[in-house]
Design an enzyme around this catalytic site. Structure first.
Site, PDB file in Angstrom:
ATOM      1  N   LYS A   1      25.988  -4.497  -0.697  1.00  0.00           N
ATOM      2  CA  LYS A   1      27.463  -4.527  -0.750  1.00  0.00           C
ATOM      3  C   LYS A   1      28.074  -3.884   0.489  1.00  0.00           C
ATOM      4  CE  LYS A   1      27.263  -3.734  -5.741  1.00  0.00           C
ATOM      5  NZ  LYS A   1      27.551  -2.704  -6.753  1.00  0.00           N
TER       6      LYS A   1
ATOM      7  N   HIS B   1       4.871   5.878  11.507  1.00  0.00           N
ATOM      8  CA  HIS B   1       4.384   5.798  10.125  1.00  0.00           C
ATOM      9  C   HIS B   1       3.422   6.980   9.954  1.00  0.00           C
ATOM     10  CE1 HIS B   1       3.331   4.287   6.316  1.00  0.00           C
ATOM     11  NE2 HIS B   1       3.041   3.022   6.597  1.00  0.00           N
TER      12      HIS B   1
ATOM     13  N   ARG C   1      11.446   3.601   3.547  1.00  0.00           N
ATOM     14  CA  ARG C   1      11.006   2.648   4.585  1.00  0.00           C
ATOM     15  C   ARG C   1      12.220   1.842   5.003  1.00  0.00           C
ATOM     16  NH1 ARG C   1       5.741  -1.148   4.430  1.00  0.00           N
ATOM     17  NH2 ARG C   1       4.886   0.859   5.093  1.00  0.00           N
TER      18      ARG C   1
ATOM     19  N   ARG D   1       0.796  -1.215   0.000  1.00  0.00           N
ATOM     20  CA  ARG D   1       0.000   0.000   0.000  1.00  0.00           C
ATOM     21  C   ARG D   1       0.839   1.280   0.000  1.00  0.00           C
ATOM     22  NH1 ARG D   1      -2.783  -4.036   1.780  1.00  0.00           N
ATOM     23  NH2 ARG D   1      -0.890  -4.525   2.890  1.00  0.00           N
ATOM     24  N   THR D   2       1.794   1.353   0.898  1.00  0.00           N
ATOM     25  CA  THR D   2       2.495   2.630   1.063  1.00  0.00           C
ATOM     26  C   THR D   2       3.273   2.985  -0.206  1.00  0.00           C
ATOM     27  OG1 THR D   2       2.638   2.204   3.417  1.00  0.00           O
ATOM     28  CG2 THR D   2       4.084   3.906   2.545  1.00  0.00           C
TER      29      THR D   2
HETATM   30  C1  NCD Z   1       1.703  -1.159   8.058  1.00  0.00           C
HETATM   31  C2  NCD Z   1       3.194  -0.960   8.220  1.00  0.00           C
HETATM   32  O1  NCD Z   1       3.982  -1.239   7.291  1.00  0.00           O
HETATM   33  O2  NCD Z   1       3.554  -0.468   9.269  1.00  0.00           O
HETATM   34  N1  NCD Z   1       1.289  -1.326   6.738  1.00  0.00           N
HETATM   35  C3  NCD Z   1       1.035  -0.210   5.994  1.00  0.00           C
HETATM   36  O3  NCD Z   1       1.897   0.588   5.723  1.00  0.00           O
HETATM   37  N2  NCD Z   1      -0.231   0.008   5.619  1.00  0.00           N
HETATM   38  C4  NCD Z   1       1.130  -2.164   8.997  1.00  0.00           C
HETATM   39  C5  NCD Z   1       1.702  -3.544   9.054  1.00  0.00           C
HETATM   40  O4  NCD Z   1       2.620  -3.919   8.332  1.00  0.00           O
HETATM   41  O5  NCD Z   1       1.163  -4.299   9.872  1.00  0.00           O
END
Ligand code: NCD
Length: 302
Positions: free
Chosen positions: A86, A135, A107, A56-57
């Protein structure tokens, strides 16, 4: 009344950088961007740098950028496919990628990594999840969803279930929701309670927080039931005993006006039988990620 001015953002690192006016302005701009495709970000390039899995993100950020006329480059599975494999440091990777893009969406599995990246980056860096930390862009789309579904944010009762310790989305959501005097019931799986500093910050803002409540009672009185999965990849013993499962029986307790939300993915904590209930808002919530990120990208690059 004229729309509030969109804030100019240097980076997006943590929920604490947003005050209520900024959140209101971003949500309002997002509402005006539903269904829009324009060229506001033509000529701009976004790099997505993901050292952890994402559906999703990453895809909603990329879709948001494309819908505003911008372009996208990226390294998914960056731990394996970028020079991190590396032995390159994150800081060096970010310095290099900043030469290729106008913005980096990052991320990373280590809490605080995104802040380190931002410290060396000449272009904006967005925290798309840092370990068990935060997040913040998920929290913005969560608030957008509550406002869109229920008509407002002030004073809403939210029950947050599951892994409140390692789940980063709920740390950011609690911080942002506290601007609206929401009332919190925290129903953690055993051993996965909300960090004390997050709870203390809610109380310091004057929010009611109930950590002891019986799940059924809290759910009968809530406006939002926010379910999360156990973050097994961050827990040495696998996460222990299961907590609340949202299934057809539990939905009987939920008020008719209330909604079920989840950042997703779900891995058993919401059963598929719930999906056809109109109160199941989690797929609408995921779709809202695009709209909210369209507004955020404008605040960062526009
Ligand atoms: C979440 C995350 O990556 O923190 N997912 C997201 O970004 N919608 C929640 C999760 O992984 O449980």
């Amino acid at each position: 009344m004229s729309a509030p001015t969109l804030p100019r953002l240097e980076h997006v690192l943590a929920a604490s950088q947003f005050d209520r006016d900024m959140v209101d302005a971003l949500l309002e701009r997002a509402a005006r961007l539903e269904g829009v495709r324009d060229t506001a970000l033509a000529g701009k390039i976004m790099a997505s740098l993901f050292f952890e899995p994402s559906t999703r993100t990453r895809l909603s950020f990329e879709s948001a950028m494309v819908r505003r006329g911008g372009a996208v480059i990226g390294a998914q599975d960056a731990a394996q496919t970028s020079s991190a494999a590396k032995g390159e440091t994150l800081e060096d990777t970010v310095r290099v990628v900043a030469g290729y893009a106008d913005l980096i969406v990052l991320r990373h599995p280590a809490e605080g990594a995104v802040r380190l990246a931002a410290a060396v980056s000449p272009v904006p860096v967005v925290n798309a999840g840092d370990g068990s930390g935060e997040h913040p862009t998920q929290a913005l789309l969560d608030l957008y969803t509550i406002k869109r579904e229920l008509g407002g944010l002030d004073g809403r009762r939210i029950v947050i279930c599951g892994d409140l310790r390692y789940g980063r989305t709920v740390h950011s959501l609690a911080a942002l929701a506290s601007h609206y005097g929401m009332r919190f019931s925290l129903i953690a799986n055993p051993g996965l309670e909300m960090p004390a500093e997050v709870v203390a910050a809610l109380r310091a803002r004057g929010c009611e927080v109930d950590e002891s409540s019986n799940a059924g009672e809290a759910i009968r009185e809530c406006d939002v039931l926010y379910q999360t999965r156990v973050q097994r990849e961050r827990i040495k013993d696998g996460g222990g005993r299961p907590g609340v499962v949202v299934d057809a029986a539990l939905m009987k307790l939920l008020p008719p006006h209330a909604i079920v939300m989840a950042p997703l993915p779900r891995v058993g904590e919401i059963t598929p039988e719930v999906d056809n209930d109109p109160r199941a808002a989690y797929f609408r919530q995921a779709a809202n990620g695009v709209t909210v990120r369209m507004a955020l990208l404008e605040a960062l690059l526009g």
